[in-house]
Scaffold this motif. Structure first.
Motif, PDB file in Angstrom:
ATOM      1  N   TYR A   1       8.579  -4.395  16.169  1.00  0.00           N
ATOM      2  CA  TYR A   1       9.701  -4.906  16.964  1.00  0.00           C
ATOM      3  C   TYR A   1       9.168  -5.519  18.245  1.00  0.00           C
ATOM      4  CZ  TYR A   1      14.047  -5.445  19.410  1.00  0.00           C
ATOM      5  OH  TYR A   1      15.102  -5.993  20.083  1.00  0.00           O
TER       6      TYR A   1
ATOM      7  N   ASP B   1      10.417  -6.931  21.643  1.00  0.00           N
ATOM      8  CA  ASP B   1      11.585  -7.017  22.519  1.00  0.00           C
ATOM      9  C   ASP B   1      11.749  -8.413  23.097  1.00  0.00           C
ATOM     10  OD1 ASP B   1      12.468  -6.803  25.671  1.00  0.00           O
ATOM     11  OD2 ASP B   1      13.681  -5.558  24.341  1.00  0.00           O
TER      12      ASP B   1
ATOM     13  N   ALA C   1      16.117   0.598  26.142  1.00  0.00           N
ATOM     14  CA  ALA C   1      14.742   0.780  25.676  1.00  0.00           C
ATOM     15  C   ALA C   1      14.161  -0.549  25.232  1.00  0.00           C
ATOM     16  CB  ALA C   1      14.699   1.791  24.531  1.00  0.00           C
ATOM     17  N   MET C   2      12.840  -0.639  25.350  1.00  0.00           N
ATOM     18  CA  MET C   2      12.123  -1.837  24.901  1.00  0.00           C
ATOM     19  C   MET C   2      11.824  -1.749  23.398  1.00  0.00           C
ATOM     20  SD  MET C   2      12.037  -3.371  27.760  1.00  0.00           S
ATOM     21  CE  MET C   2      10.833  -4.718  27.671  1.00  0.00           C
ATOM     22  N   GLN C   3      11.773  -0.522  22.884  1.00  0.00           N
ATOM     23  CA  GLN C   3      11.538  -0.282  21.464  1.00  0.00           C
ATOM     24  C   GLN C   3      12.680   0.583  20.928  1.00  0.00           C
ATOM     25  OE1 GLN C   3       8.868  -0.989  19.087  1.00  0.00           O
ATOM     26  NE2 GLN C   3       8.513  -2.616  20.553  1.00  0.00           N
ATOM     27  N   PRO C   4      13.237   0.259  19.755  1.00  0.00           N
ATOM     28  CA  PRO C   4      14.328   1.071  19.219  1.00  0.00           C
ATOM     29  C   PRO C   4      13.971   2.556  19.161  1.00  0.00           C
ATOM     30  CG  PRO C   4      14.063  -0.937  17.909  1.00  0.00           C
ATOM     31  CD  PRO C   4      12.907  -0.888  18.865  1.00  0.00           C
TER      32      PRO C   4
ATOM     33  N   GLU D   1       3.439   5.268  25.808  1.00  0.00           N
ATOM     34  CA  GLU D   1       4.493   4.904  24.840  1.00  0.00           C
ATOM     35  C   GLU D   1       5.820   4.638  25.539  1.00  0.00           C
ATOM     36  OE1 GLU D   1       3.079   7.789  21.173  1.00  0.00           O
ATOM     37  OE2 GLU D   1       5.231   7.555  21.523  1.00  0.00           O
ATOM     38  N   SER D   2       5.995   5.268  26.701  1.00  0.00           N
ATOM     39  CA  SER D   2       7.252   5.133  27.434  1.00  0.00           C
ATOM     40  C   SER D   2       7.167   4.025  28.480  1.00  0.00           C
ATOM     41  CB  SER D   2       7.608   6.473  28.099  1.00  0.00           C
ATOM     42  OG  SER D   2       7.609   7.516  27.134  1.00  0.00           O
ATOM     43  N   ASN D   3       6.132   3.176  28.368  1.00  0.00           N
ATOM     44  CA  ASN D   3       6.018   1.988  29.223  1.00  0.00           C
ATOM     45  C   ASN D   3       5.673   2.322  30.673  1.00  0.00           C
ATOM     46  OD1 ASN D   3       6.034  -0.808  29.364  1.00  0.00           O
ATOM     47  ND2 ASN D   3       8.236  -0.983  29.719  1.00  0.00           N
TER      48      ASN D   3
ATOM     49  N   THR E   1      18.501  -4.360  27.346  1.00  0.00           N
ATOM     50  CA  THR E   1      17.798  -4.571  28.613  1.00  0.00           C
ATOM     51  C   THR E   1      17.916  -5.985  29.160  1.00  0.00           C
ATOM     52  OG1 THR E   1      15.772  -5.068  27.401  1.00  0.00           O
ATOM     53  CG2 THR E   1      16.094  -2.781  28.122  1.00  0.00           C
TER      54      THR E   1
ATOM     55  N   LEU F   1      15.991   8.264  28.037  1.00  0.00           N
ATOM     56  CA  LEU F   1      17.208   9.062  27.949  1.00  0.00           C
ATOM     57  C   LEU F   1      17.070  10.302  28.842  1.00  0.00           C
ATOM     58  CD1 LEU F   1      19.977   9.640  26.618  1.00  0.00           C
ATOM     59  CD2 LEU F   1      18.726  10.724  24.734  1.00  0.00           C
TER      60      LEU F   1
ATOM     61  N   ASN G   1      11.597   2.013  32.859  1.00  0.00           N
ATOM     62  CA  ASN G   1      10.165   2.246  33.099  1.00  0.00           C
ATOM     63  C   ASN G   1       9.893   3.288  34.194  1.00  0.00           C
ATOM     64  OD1 ASN G   1      10.714  -1.009  33.562  1.00  0.00           O
ATOM     65  ND2 ASN G   1       9.797  -0.204  35.431  1.00  0.00           N
TER      66      ASN G   1
ATOM     67  N   VAL H   1      13.379   7.875  24.122  1.00  0.00           N
ATOM     68  CA  VAL H   1      13.660   9.283  24.401  1.00  0.00           C
ATOM     69  C   VAL H   1      13.300   9.623  25.848  1.00  0.00           C
ATOM     70  CG1 VAL H   1      13.328  11.657  23.656  1.00  0.00           C
ATOM     71  CG2 VAL H   1      13.178   9.808  21.990  1.00  0.00           C
TER      72      VAL H   1
ATOM     73  N   THR I   1      18.675  -2.867  22.161  1.00  0.00           N
ATOM     74  CA  THR I   1      17.496  -2.530  21.357  1.00  0.00           C
ATOM     75  C   THR I   1      17.435  -1.050  21.039  1.00  0.00           C
ATOM     76  OG1 THR I   1      16.173  -4.397  22.123  1.00  0.00           O
ATOM     77  CG2 THR I   1      14.972  -2.418  21.465  1.00  0.00           C
TER      78      THR I   1
ATOM     79  N   SER J   1       8.243   4.846  20.916  1.00  0.00           N
ATOM     80  CA  SER J   1       9.352   4.219  21.635  1.00  0.00           C
ATOM     81  C   SER J   1       9.471   4.835  23.011  1.00  0.00           C
ATOM     82  CB  SER J   1      10.656   4.425  20.857  1.00  0.00           C
ATOM     83  OG  SER J   1      11.773   4.062  21.646  1.00  0.00           O
ATOM     84  N   ASP J   2      10.015   4.051  23.940  1.00  0.00           N
ATOM     85  CA  ASP J   2      10.318   4.561  25.277  1.00  0.00           C
ATOM     86  C   ASP J   2      11.735   5.152  25.326  1.00  0.00           C
ATOM     87  OD1 ASP J   2      11.499   1.529  26.890  1.00  0.00           O
ATOM     88  OD2 ASP J   2      11.210   1.913  24.767  1.00  0.00           O
TER      89      ASP J   2
END
Lengths: 159, 159, 159, 159
Positions: free
Chosen positions: D15, D17, A104-107, B35-37, A81, A119, A138, A116, A10, A113-114
Motif C-alpha cells: 500500500y 499512501d 494512518a499511513m498504512q491500513p 513501523e509507526s512512522n 490523512t 489509535l 506521527n 494501532v 487509509t 502499520s502505524d
C-alpha cells in the motif's frame, strides 16, 4: 466516555481481490481496542466511508453536526490523512469538547502499520488535552489551523 | 527528546524453542516505533531484562539512578506489569520529570497484543502530562501510589 | 477428507500473563485454515495438549489408536517438535494411510512464525504422498525412522 | 534447488499512501521463507511486477523463456490469480520440469492472508509432483488446462 466517529481513510482500507483494489471497509477499531484490553468506556459510530480526498463540504458539515450533537466531551475522529487538516479547520468553532483526529499511513489490516500506535496515542491525547481541535499523527499532537500534511516527507508538521 | 529505559517484562518476551519457553529478549520498541512512522526524537537504553516479579531493591535503585541521571525531561520505562506499581512508588520522590511506566499483557511479538497500543498511548501521555510518576495501562493514566494491578481482572485500577 | 489430530506442541502455545508463561491452548489451526481460504474438506479433533517432551507411551498409544480408528486416509498430526520423530516411529506399523506430522518452532500466535507455512506445506504433502508416515518440517518431507531433530541447528535432518 | 520466478500479482501488493492505492512491490517471499525457517535451497528472480490482468503475450513468452532457460527442475511462479490459468496453459509444452504457479487472494503484507499457507503448500507440491504444469491454490493442486478461477466464489476449481 469517548465517542469515536469513523469517516473512512487509509486506516480502514480493505483489499478486495474481486476488484483488484482496496476499498474502505468496516472499521477495525473495535477489534483493535479489544486486542488492546479496552472493552468499554467508548461508543463508535460510522458516519461515512470515504477517502478524504473525496470529502465534500456536505460531508464535513455532517461530521460537524455529529460532533456538536454528541453528548460526549471527548471525541475521536478516524479520518483519511490527506485532508485531515481541512476537516480540523471545519470544526474549529467548537470550543466545548476535546476533539482529536487520527488516521494512518498504512491500513490497520497490514502486518506493518502505524494504525494501532496512532489509535493508542490518540486515546491518551483525547483524555489529557483541554477542549479544542487536534490532529494526532506521527507521535505528535498538532493544533487545528497550525498543521499540514507534508506529502513528500509523508508526515504531518507544524505550520 | 523522550528517553526510553527498558527493564524487561512481558512486552519484550521472545519464544525460545530450544528452552521450550519465553524469555525476555532484545526490545522490539525501536522496530515498533519505526513501523509507526517515528524515526527520531528519542533515545533508548536497556537497563535489564527481568520479569518484574524478579526485580530487587538493587534493580529499582538502578532504575531510579538512570532516571535521575538522564538529561531528558520525558521518560518512558518499559516494565513488567506485575510490580509496575512498586517501581512507580520507588520513583515517587522525583519531581522534575514526567515519567510514564508502560508494559503489556501480551508480548509485542504476538499477532494479537496490547503492546503497540500501550506504546502509542504512553508516547502521548509522556508528552502531555505534567511532571510526576504515572502508569499507563489499559487505556488509562494512573498516578503512582494510587494504582494496583488487579490480577483476577487482568487490568490496572485506581486505589 | 483430511483428518487433523492436535496433540499440543509449540505451534499452539498461548501466552498467559497471569502465570507469566505460555501454555498450550485451543488450536489455532481452524482459524489459520479459514484465513487461508480453506473452509471444508477436513475434520479436526484435539487429542491432548502436551509439550512433546511430556508425551508418554500411553499418549502415543492414544494417538496411534485415533489414527487407526479414523476412516480418513489422509491424516495430519499437529505435534511438538522435540519428540515428533519418536511418535512417527510409534506409528510406523500403519501402512494404509498417509500420515504427516507437523509442528512449529515458533507458536502460530506469534507475528513471525513458521507455523502457517508448515501447515500449508503439510496440507499439500498429505494429499500427494503415498501411504506411510512422514514428518514435514523446515520445508522438507522426511520419512519416519530416517529423521531426527538437530537441537543445535534447530532443524530437522535426515539420518 | 527450487527456482522461484515472481511476476507480480496480489500476493506482493504494497500500500502506497502517496498514491492512495496498492501497487506491486518487492517480493515478500524471501522474508516469508526466512520466517518459515528456510534459508537455502532456492534462488529467486523477479521477472516483472504486473497485475495478471495486464500480462501480455510478450510477458507470457518472457516467463516461458525464463522457465525453459532455468537449470532447475523445480520451478515456482508467483503470479496474479486472475490469469494464472492462462499462463499455466502457455507453459504446457514444457515437459521436463515440475512447475507450480502460486498466488494469493490477499497480499502477503496483510495481517490475515492466504499467502504464507499458499507458499508452504506450493513448496511441498513442487518437490512431490512429477514433471508438469500445476496451479496450487485454496489448498488443492490443479493441472494446467483443467482449472479456472471462479470469480464469484473467489476460488479455483477443476474444469
Amino acid at each position: 466516555m469517548i465517542q469515536i466517529f469513523t469517516t473512512g481513510g487509509t486506516i480502514d482500507k480493505v483489499y478486495f481481490d474481486a476488484n483488484s483494489e482496496f476499498e474502505i471497509g468496516e472499521s477495525l477499531i473495535p477489534e483493535l481496542l479489544t486486542e488492546s484490553n479496552i472493552h468499554d468506556g467508548y461508543a463508535i459510530h460510522d458516519l461515512m466511508r470515504k477517502d478524504s480526498l473525496q470529502l465534500t463540504d456536505t460531508d464535513r458539515e455532517a461530521i460537524r453536526e455529529a460532533v456538536v450533537g454528541s453528548a460526549a466531551g471527548q471525541i475521536l475522529i478516524a479520518h483519511g490523512t490527506d485532508t485531515m487538516a481541512e476537516t480540523a479547520q471545519a470544526l474549529s468553532a467548537i470550543t466545548d469538547k476535546t476533539i482529536v483526529l487520527l488516521g494512518a499511513m498504512q491500513p490497520a489490516r497490514m502486518r506493518r502499520s502505524d494504525a494501532v500506535f496512532n489509535l493508542g496515542f490518540a486515546w491518551s491525547a483525547v483524555q489529557l488535552l483541554p477542549a479544542g481541535i487536534y490532529i494526532a499523527m506521527n507521535g505528535e499532537v498538532f493544533e487545528a489551523g497550525a498543521v499540514r500534511k507534508n506529502l513528500k516527507a509523508q508526515r504531518f508538521e507544524r505550520i
